[in-house]
Design an enzyme around this catalytic site. Structure first.
Site, PDB file in Angstrom:
ATOM      1  N   GLU B  67       0.815  -1.226   0.000  1.00 61.09           N
ATOM      2  CA  GLU B  67       0.000   0.000   0.000  1.00 61.09           C
ATOM      3  C   GLU B  67       0.850   1.278   0.000  1.00 61.09           C
ATOM      4  OE1 GLU B  67      -0.497  -2.531   2.136  1.00 61.09           O
ATOM      5  OE2 GLU B  67      -2.394  -3.374   1.448  1.00 61.09           O
ATOM      6  N   PHE B  92      -6.099  -0.971   5.847  1.00 61.19           N
ATOM      7  CA  PHE B  92      -4.759  -1.072   5.262  1.00 61.19           C
ATOM      8  C   PHE B  92      -4.353   0.227   4.558  1.00 61.19           C
ATOM      9  CE2 PHE B  92      -6.278  -5.684   4.656  1.00 61.19           C
ATOM     10  CZ  PHE B  92      -6.076  -5.950   6.002  1.00 61.19           C
ATOM     11  N   HIS B 118     -14.487  -2.142   3.082  1.00 67.01           N
ATOM     12  CA  HIS B 118     -14.501  -3.047   4.240  1.00 67.01           C
ATOM     13  C   HIS B 118     -14.327  -2.277   5.532  1.00 67.01           C
ATOM     14  CE1 HIS B 118     -14.061  -5.697   0.872  1.00 67.01           C
ATOM     15  NE2 HIS B 118     -14.185  -6.760   1.632  1.00 67.01           N
ATOM     16  N   ASP B 126     -14.202 -11.975   9.137  1.00 72.76           N
ATOM     17  CA  ASP B 126     -12.738 -11.848   9.039  1.00 72.76           C
ATOM     18  C   ASP B 126     -12.109 -11.266  10.300  1.00 72.76           C
ATOM     19  OD1 ASP B 126     -12.341 -13.076   6.676  1.00 72.76           O
ATOM     20  OD2 ASP B 126     -12.223 -11.257   5.463  1.00 72.76           O
ATOM     21  N   GLN B 130      -9.002  -6.927   9.826  1.00 74.34           N
ATOM     22  CA  GLN B 130      -9.490  -6.417   8.539  1.00 74.34           C
ATOM     23  C   GLN B 130     -10.461  -5.233   8.691  1.00 74.34           C
ATOM     24  OE1 GLN B 130      -8.174  -8.703   5.941  1.00 74.34           O
ATOM     25  NE2 GLN B 130      -7.195  -9.253   7.874  1.00 74.34           N
ATOM     26  N   ARG B 176     -18.697  -3.397   3.181  1.00 72.50           N
ATOM     27  CA  ARG B 176     -18.794  -4.687   2.513  1.00 72.50           C
ATOM     28  C   ARG B 176     -20.219  -5.230   2.368  1.00 72.50           C
ATOM     29  NH1 ARG B 176     -18.841  -9.920   4.435  1.00 72.50           N
ATOM     30  NH2 ARG B 176     -18.209 -11.460   2.899  1.00 72.50           N
TER      31      ARG B 176
END
Lengths: 279, 326
Positions: B67, B92, B118, B126, B130, B176
């Protein structure tokens, strides 16, 4: 275009004197980190490599030079002043409030700065972006990035190296200014990244190792990089930190001279050493 | 689990996930925004940028799970004149690449669009690693960034177009699961920095964004049955915040509830409180994730367990109303 080597030697001397004077005037800064990089910057801006017009610094088709080791900003400012981008006397405003010449390059303040650097490790990724843009635009623009050697400790450099290899960016050249020192000491001791050329080669780059304080070797290496096809170029430029004032640094018992200006009382001695052209 | 889908239960008709609406909008806007390029970090099938990538392969670059480099490459493309969009999971793209967002994008004010998908606990199974629950706070701390949290399908689509039309860095947060519809394509009005008043009211104001707009409307309905008149604002743009709407809410209703799927610190609640304290201090209550990480579970179970419900929003409303009347 071939520029007589004597002419480049003379420009390199002027850049070194400017670096010394502006950092001493500022009372802070990184003259030794700037001076190791002088031959490469001289070759790029005055040796016919960088298609950069100071009268039209935002020409979309220009070549780009990113100084990823942003603390060496004085060498870039000195080169841009000699290109005529701004009045030479403005160099003496370095690091002062309101100056376009901030401690580290700020692309919002000054045309000719292609990346706002200073947080190490970020310039090569931007270089990959410029190179992809040039390929997309099909404008033939070349991108040159200079990193430090201590800077190679940043993981982002290797993310960028891998992506440049993936895209086979032969319009991108990364010059590593391997001056052998970083903030607290020897770059070989702090975190040795040798073999630097081997690491870039493993990511699909074409590599060269040269004496980066030898003007002719720099010219030759840049010429070879320019004619290379299909792979990005890495030039490991072996240099001396503070090249041009090494005798004075020895006398002052500091072979790193990191992040400090030459004290005013030694300034003329340093300039005399640059003039004499001694290593 | 890129292709899996889940949904948030509600009495309202279900629409697509905001990530899906973003992905379709990006794909269709690719033609009119000829300078648009997308840099992916190998999650394009999750963030839905792959739909753009399939249509415009020359303008789509997957630089791998990296990233920091992703953001830097986008900055270079933007500095060369392109509109560069990066997308990854909210956790992220904001946490891993924060220094790159700061130095390579925000500081030089480059035209980079950052999309964090997300977001929140509603991603489900998850788990905490995440779940982007601090992304709004981090994005708001980048000088010059516009920060947008759309509520549903139609607003995510409109927000994507507004983001591309805006000159300068933008952070867009999408989620999501499929979420209840708040707007229709025909009736939506979307302007960056301008809150949407979903219903007028005089006793208090519920300010929500993202996933919490639906529960805010449900709570307002329940409160109406108790004779409480509630104003509901969709504060989709957290920065710059709509100070006029805040001023009107504080002056005309005198009590505020802020509901968001985010940590307490630095999100919509913080921004509302900071501004209301200056404009006209009134009692405020908050419904958010507090100061804790998420965990695994179904989206529905997590939403219930973490209290992001219309029941909790209504309870906060009764509490703030009592404070106002005290």
């Amino acid at each position: 275009m071939s520029v007589p080597i004597d002419q480049l030697h003379a420009i390199a001397k002027e850049l070194r004197k400017d670096i010394l004077r502006m950092t001493t005037e500022a009372g802070s800064g990184h003259p030794s980190s700037s001076m190791s990089a002088v031959e490469v910057v001289t070759a790029l801006y005055f040796g016919g490599f960088l298609n950069f017009d100071a009268k039209n610094p935002k020409d979309p088709n220009r070549d780009r030079f990113i100084l990823s080791k942003g603390h060496a900003a004085p060498v870039l400012y000195a080169a841009l002043a000699h290109k005529g981008l701004f009045p030479h006397e403005e160099l003496m405003t370095l690091r002062k409030l309101g100056s376009r010449l901030e401690g580290h390059p700020n692309m919002l303040r000054l045309g000719g700065i292609e990346a706002s650097t200073g947080s190490l490790g970020q310039g090569l990724s931007m270089g990959v972006g410029y190179a992809l843009a040039a390929r997309l635009s099909q404008n033939g623009s070349q991108t040159y990035v200079m990193t430090g050697d201590g800077e190679l400790g940043q993981g982002q450099i290797w993310e960028a190296a891998a992506s440049a290899g993936k895209y086979g960016l032969d319009n991108l050249t990364c010059i590593v200014d391997r001056n052998g020192f970083q903030q607290t000491g020897s770059a070989f001791d702090v975190l040795n990244m040798d073999p630097i050329d081997g690491k870039f080669a493993a990511f699909g780059w074409s590599t060269q190792v040269i004496n980066g304080n030898d003007q002719q070797e720099v010219i030759d290496a840049l010429n070879r990089a320019r004619s290379n096809k299909g792979r990005p170029n890495c030039i490991v430029s072996l240099t001396k930190k503070g090249f041009g004032m090494l005798n004075l640094m020895t006398k002052l018992n500091d072979q790193n001279f990191h992040g400090k200006p030459m004290p005013a009382k030694y300034l003329e001695e340093a300039i005399a050493e640059v003039e004499a052209g001694l290593a | 689990m890129a292709g899996a889908s889940s949904s948030v239960k509600s009495s309202r008709p279900l629409g697509k996930a905001t990530r899906d609406a973003f992905g379709r909008a990006l794909e269709s806007l690719g033609e009119s925004f000829g300078s648009l390029v997308v840099v992916d970090a190998d999650v394009g099938n999750s963030t839905r940028t792959e739909w753009f990538g399939h249509k415009y392969p020359d303008r789509f670059f997957n630089v791998g799970i990296a990233e920091s480099n992703q953001v830097g490459v986008a900055a270079g493309l933007a500095a060369a004149g392109y509109t560069a969009l990066v997308s990854s999971f909210a956790a992220f793209i904001t946490c891993n690449a924060y220094d790159q967002l700061r130095m390579s994008v925000a500081y030089p004010k480059l035209n980079v669009k950052v999309v964090g998908s997300h977001a929140g606990i509603s991603i489900g199974e998850d788990g905490a690693s995440q779940m982007g629950i601090e992304d709004v706070s981090l994005a708001c701390s980048l000088p010059g960034f516009v920060v947008v949290v759309p509520a549903d399908e139609a607003s995510a689509k409109a927000a994507t177009a507004a983001m591309l039309a805006h000159q300068g860095p933008v952070y867009l947060r999408v989620g999501r699961p499929d979420v209840p519809k708040v707007y229709s394509d025909e009736t939506i009005h979307f302007e960056l920095g301008k809150a949407n008043t979903l219903q007028q009211g005089t006793d208090l104001t519920i300010i929500a964004n993202g996933l919490m707009v639906g529960p805010a409307l449900d709570a307002a309905e329940a409160l109406a049955a108790e004779g409480i008149s509630v104003r509901v604002l969709d504060m989709h743009t957290v920065k710059p915040i709509d100070r006029d709407a805040l001023k009107a809410a504080a002056e005309e209703t005198g009590a505020i509830v802020v509901a968001e799927e985010h940590l307490a610190h630095g999100g919509l609640g913080s921004v509302v409180a900071m501004n209301v304290a200056e404009i006209k201090p009134v009692p405020i209550r908050y419904v958010n994730l507090g100061d804790q990480f998420g965990e695994s579970g179904t989206p529905e179970a997590l939403i219930e367990a973490f209290g992001l419900t219309s029941t909790n929003v209504a309870a906060a409303a009764r509490s703030v109303l009592a404070a106002k009347r005290a």
